[in-house]
Design a protein around this motif. Structure first.
Motif, PDB file in Angstrom:
ATOM      1  N   VAL A 197      50.257 -58.810  -8.714  1.00 51.39           N
ATOM      2  CA  VAL A 197      51.225 -58.407  -7.699  1.00 51.39           C
ATOM      3  C   VAL A 197      52.583 -58.367  -8.278  1.00 51.39           C
ATOM      4  CG1 VAL A 197      51.961 -58.655  -5.370  1.00 51.39           C
ATOM      5  CG2 VAL A 197      49.595 -59.341  -5.863  1.00 51.39           C
ATOM      6  N   VAL A 233      54.946 -52.794  -6.434  1.00 51.41           N
ATOM      7  CA  VAL A 233      55.650 -52.360  -5.528  1.00 51.41           C
ATOM      8  C   VAL A 233      57.081 -52.210  -5.701  1.00 51.41           C
ATOM      9  CG1 VAL A 233      56.090 -52.624  -2.910  1.00 51.41           C
ATOM     10  CG2 VAL A 233      53.832 -53.003  -4.067  1.00 51.41           C
ATOM     11  N   ILE A 290      49.464 -53.113   2.443  1.00 53.12           N
ATOM     12  CA  ILE A 290      48.925 -52.852   0.983  1.00 53.12           C
ATOM     13  C   ILE A 290      48.039 -53.926   0.741  1.00 53.12           C
ATOM     14  CG2 ILE A 290      49.131 -52.672  -1.360  1.00 53.12           C
ATOM     15  CD1 ILE A 290      52.112 -51.547  -0.957  1.00 53.12           C
ATOM     16  N   VAL A 315      52.028 -57.341   1.698  1.00 56.60           N
ATOM     17  CA  VAL A 315      51.411 -56.799   0.555  1.00 56.60           C
ATOM     18  C   VAL A 315      50.361 -58.243   0.306  1.00 56.60           C
ATOM     19  CG1 VAL A 315      51.493 -56.801  -2.179  1.00 56.60           C
ATOM     20  CG2 VAL A 315      53.408 -55.700  -0.518  1.00 56.60           C
TER      21      VAL A 315
END
Length: 171
Positions: free
Chosen positions: A54, A35, A26, A47
């Protein structure tokens, strides 16, 4: 580039598995990445967020390969980043690598990160980061703070069997 690459958008990735990838799983730019309950296994980077929010919860990062981090941030999005209740196991690079970002890192387990379990360089737009309730076991360096990056709240962390516990760098 990533297999999932949102730009200027929001994405929720829930209960997914990412395996055997040669690019970031990602990779968000100017995005909001959430996530939850995901598995990242035998891949290069899990990620990555650039100027993004995030949030990673209850996920596993196992067997990260190459010069890639499990989670990598560059600059903050519109709020503080959060990594909570995740498992990071066996990586040739860093577990979490943040550059000019503010992140709350709570209640995670880091085992066998060959480089650094946590690497934070410079503070982000929201100030110092938080590192609480984590287990950092058998890593190269447990916690690395670079170029004036600091921790505002840091308690109840357990550091065991690491080559270095806490390292401070001036770049």
């Amino acid at each position: 580039d990533g297999h999932v690459a949102p730009v200027d958008s929001k994405i929720l990735v829930d209960s997914c598995s990412f395996r055997l990838l040669t690019a970031n799983a990602i990779d968000g730019t100017d995005a909001r990445l959430e996530v939850m309950d995901c598995l990242f296994e035998d891949i290069q980077e899990g990620v990555h967020g650039s100027r993004s929010v995030v949030i990673v919860l209850d996920s596993t990062f196992r067997n990260m390969v190459g010069d890639k981090d499990a989670i990598d941030f560059d600059l903050n999005g519109s709020e503080v980043n959060r990594i909570e209740r995740c498992l990071f196991v066996n990586s040739s690079d860093d577990g979490i690598d943040g550059g000019e970002t503010t992140v709350e890192i709570r209640d995670n387990i880091f085992v066998n990160m060959q480089d650094k379990a946590l690497s934070l360089e410079d503070d982000g737009a929201f100030g110092a980061s938080t590192i609480t309730g984590n287990l950092l076991y058998n890593n190269g360096t447990a916690i690395a703070l670079k170029s004036g990056g600091h921790v505002d709240e840091g308690h109840h962390n357990t550091l065991v069997g690491n080559q270095e516990g806490v390292s401070l760098y001036a770049k």
